[in-house]
Design a protein around this motif. Structure first.
Motif, short mmCIF file in Angstrom:
data_model
loop_
_atom_site.label_atom_id
_atom_site.label_comp_id
_atom_site.label_asym_id
_atom_site.label_seq_id
_atom_site.Cartn_x
_atom_site.Cartn_y
_atom_site.Cartn_z
N TYR A 21 11.71 3.33 -8.14
CA TYR A 21 10.38 3.57 -7.57
C TYR A 21 9.72 4.76 -8.27
O TYR A 21 8.56 4.70 -8.66
CB TYR A 21 10.49 3.82 -6.07
CG TYR A 21 9.18 3.71 -5.32
CD1 TYR A 21 8.54 2.49 -5.20
CD2 TYR A 21 8.58 4.82 -4.73
CE1 TYR A 21 7.34 2.36 -4.52
CE2 TYR A 21 7.38 4.70 -4.03
CZ TYR A 21 6.77 3.47 -3.93
OH TYR A 21 5.59 3.35 -3.26
N LEU B 3 -0.29 -0.44 -1.92
CA LEU B 3 -0.70 -0.36 -0.51
C LEU B 3 -0.70 1.09 -0.02
O LEU B 3 -1.58 1.49 0.73
CB LEU B 3 0.20 -1.23 0.37
CG LEU B 3 0.04 -2.74 0.24
CD1 LEU B 3 0.63 -3.44 1.45
CD2 LEU B 3 -1.41 -3.17 0.07
N GLY C 169 0.19 9.02 -0.86
CA GLY C 169 0.29 7.68 -0.28
C GLY C 169 1.27 6.81 -1.04
O GLY C 169 2.13 6.15 -0.45
N ALA C 170 1.17 6.85 -2.37
CA ALA C 170 2.07 6.04 -3.19
C ALA C 170 3.52 6.52 -3.05
O ALA C 170 4.44 5.71 -2.94
CB ALA C 170 1.63 6.09 -4.66
N CYS C 171 3.72 7.84 -3.03
CA CYS C 171 5.08 8.38 -2.90
C CYS C 171 5.69 8.02 -1.55
O CYS C 171 6.87 7.72 -1.43
CB CYS C 171 5.07 9.91 -3.03
SG CYS C 171 4.81 10.51 -4.70
N SER D 275 7.18 2.38 5.00
CA SER D 275 7.17 0.93 5.23
C SER D 275 8.54 0.29 5.15
O SER D 275 8.65 -0.84 4.71
CB SER D 275 6.29 0.26 4.17
OG SER D 275 4.96 0.30 4.56
N HIS E 177 4.87 5.51 0.66
CA HIS E 177 4.75 4.21 1.34
C HIS E 177 6.04 3.40 1.37
O HIS E 177 6.30 2.68 2.33
CB HIS E 177 3.62 3.38 0.72
CG HIS E 177 3.05 2.39 1.68
ND1 HIS E 177 2.47 2.76 2.87
CD2 HIS E 177 3.01 1.04 1.68
CE1 HIS E 177 2.08 1.68 3.53
NE2 HIS E 177 2.40 0.62 2.82
N LEU E 178 6.87 3.52 0.35
CA LEU E 178 8.14 2.80 0.37
C LEU E 178 8.97 3.23 1.59
O LEU E 178 9.61 2.41 2.25
CB LEU E 178 8.92 3.09 -0.92
CG LEU E 178 10.27 2.39 -1.07
CD1 LEU E 178 10.07 0.90 -1.29
CD2 LEU E 178 11.07 2.98 -2.22
N PHE F 169 10.63 -8.36 2.03
CA PHE F 169 11.38 -8.45 0.78
C PHE F 169 12.89 -8.57 1.00
O PHE F 169 13.65 -8.67 0.04
CB PHE F 169 11.08 -7.22 -0.10
CG PHE F 169 9.64 -7.12 -0.51
CD1 PHE F 169 9.17 -7.85 -1.61
CD2 PHE F 169 8.74 -6.33 0.18
CE1 PHE F 169 7.84 -7.76 -1.99
CE2 PHE F 169 7.41 -6.25 -0.19
CZ PHE F 169 6.95 -6.97 -1.28
N TYR G 277 3.79 -3.45 -4.93
CA TYR G 277 3.27 -3.64 -3.56
C TYR G 277 3.24 -2.31 -2.79
O TYR G 277 2.21 -1.94 -2.23
CB TYR G 277 4.18 -4.66 -2.86
CG TYR G 277 3.88 -4.92 -1.39
CD1 TYR G 277 3.04 -5.96 -1.01
CD2 TYR G 277 4.49 -4.17 -0.39
CE1 TYR G 277 2.80 -6.24 0.33
CE2 TYR G 277 4.26 -4.44 0.95
CZ TYR G 277 3.41 -5.48 1.30
OH TYR G 277 3.18 -5.74 2.63
N PHE G 278 4.34 -1.58 -2.80
CA PHE G 278 4.39 -0.35 -2.00
C PHE G 278 3.53 0.76 -2.61
O PHE G 278 2.86 1.50 -1.90
CB PHE G 278 5.83 0.11 -1.80
CG PHE G 278 6.57 -0.80 -0.86
CD1 PHE G 278 6.31 -0.76 0.50
CD2 PHE G 278 7.48 -1.73 -1.32
CE1 PHE G 278 6.95 -1.62 1.38
CE2 PHE G 278 8.13 -2.60 -0.45
CZ PHE G 278 7.87 -2.54 0.90
N ILE G 279 3.53 0.86 -3.94
CA ILE G 279 2.70 1.88 -4.59
C ILE G 279 1.21 1.61 -4.28
O ILE G 279 0.48 2.52 -3.87
CB ILE G 279 2.94 1.89 -6.12
CG1 ILE G 279 4.35 2.41 -6.43
CG2 ILE G 279 1.87 2.73 -6.84
CD1 ILE G 279 4.77 2.26 -7.90
N MET H 173 3.12 4.35 -14.06
CA MET H 173 1.80 3.86 -13.68
C MET H 173 0.78 4.99 -13.64
O MET H 173 -0.32 4.88 -14.19
CB MET H 173 1.87 3.17 -12.32
CG MET H 173 0.61 2.40 -11.98
SD MET H 173 0.59 1.77 -10.27
CE MET H 173 1.77 0.45 -10.36
N LEU I 5 6.38 4.46 -10.57
CA LEU I 5 5.19 5.20 -10.15
C LEU I 5 4.74 6.18 -11.24
O LEU I 5 3.55 6.26 -11.58
CB LEU I 5 5.46 5.94 -8.84
CG LEU I 5 4.34 6.83 -8.32
CD1 LEU I 5 3.06 6.04 -8.08
CD2 LEU I 5 4.75 7.54 -7.04
#
Lengths: 211, 211
Positions: free
Chosen positions: B191, A161, B162-164, B170, B166-167, B178, A157-159, B198, B195
């Motif tokens: 995380y 978004l 963005g991916a790095c 947010s 966002h956790l 969650f 979800y976080f990756i 992925m 990442l």
């Protein structure tokens, strides 16, 4: 007759206030806009904001629901569609990017709202949790079908978004660091394709995987 | 003797103001903090902010440089190290996550600064562009070595940052959607690993790739 053409027509005024707030946030690239700016843009008395939405927070909540409500319903519909899980996940990610493309402020607005104890619970209940639940089901269907690696849906979800949002969130970095002044439809498509290929296939070539 | 122990000692006061601003932004999860709050936390007169930094913008710029300066130098050093390009790219992404883990406000602060015409150019010159350039070289080295697919470095930049981020950006969604109230070291590691896997390998299993 009067009611149909009056600028105080409820549906029209309500929609005009929402559109004014949305347009101002898009144009300025910030979510900090004042009630009086919204009123001026909509050519309506700001007292109507209190009347329709109970205040600025209520207007912003209504806007987020307007913008994301339809998209969330479509995404939830995907879960039960007769498509293979990988195609569904692709459509889901495309859908997220399309929302951010049209409403680049929406992710920041949601996060500002999540900071507020009352508003935060409302946003979590109507947006964040349903979205997380939809994603979890899409990912788990793919894993169950043997198509996707097992992956923690929360981390996913976080990756996802963050990756989907960042081009739009960082429009100022796009301009300052890369000299790109506008996110046009071609850039949106290139971003979507690149992200989808990375998420699904990764960037390593076969010889990289053995190295 | 007086100079060494005085609360107005230049190095100490300057550092104390920076630390106060950083601590407040971490604790509150917002970047909107006032000069008087910074002064109170540092137990120093806010006039010193004007004296050392020329004002609040200057203090924030100094903070961003403090926080990212060392990390940027290390990342630039990676480019010329005698390691294979995939290992370098992994270390780079880990480094970005570690900065956001320690200073979860830094990405938002940079974007707030990029909105300002003068400050924006300064941040772009000292941070965004050098980071983009470092990433471009890391990615291009990997492509040249036949280990990575050709990928647009600009699109890569936004997806990865963005991916790095966002956790950490947010954290309120993490709590609200969650029920996770703290990003501890284990979550940071999970995380990072998820990442990296992925980005490099994708989430499709071999049978998914043929489907």
């Amino acid at each position: 007759m009067m009611g149909l053409t009056s600028p105080a027509d409820p549906l029209t005024s309500r929609a005009a206030l929402l559109k004014a707030a949305s347009d101002l946030m898009i144009e300025r690239g910030v979510i900090d806009i004042s009630l009086s700016e919204i009123g001026r843009r909509a050519r309506l008395n700001t007292a109507l904001v209190k009347y329709y939405f109970g205040g600025k927070s209520g207007l912003m909540l209504a806007l987020v629901r307007d913008v994301l409500g339809q998209a969330l319903v479509q995404m939830q519909g995907l879960v039960t569609m007769d498509l293979d899980p990988v195609t569904k996940l692709k459509l889901h990610i495309k859908g997220v990017i399309n929302v951010y493309f049209r409403y680049p402020y929406v992710n920041r607005l949601i996060h500002a709202m999540l900071l507020d104890p009352v508003l935060g619970e409302e946003v979590a209940k109507t947006i964040s949790r349903p979205l997380a639940e939809t994603q979890r089901r899409l990912v788990e269907d793919g894993v169950r079908a043997g198509l996707l690696k097992p992956i923690d849906p929360m981390l996913f979800y976080f990756i996802i978004l963050g990756a989907c949002d960042h081009l739009f969130f960082s429009q100022h970095a796009l301009r300052h660091a890369f000299g790109v002044h506008e996110i046009d439809d071609q850039l949106r498509r290139d971003y979507t394709d690149t992200l989808l290929d990375m998420v699904l296939n990764g960037i390593l070539l076969p010889q990289g995987k053995t190295g």
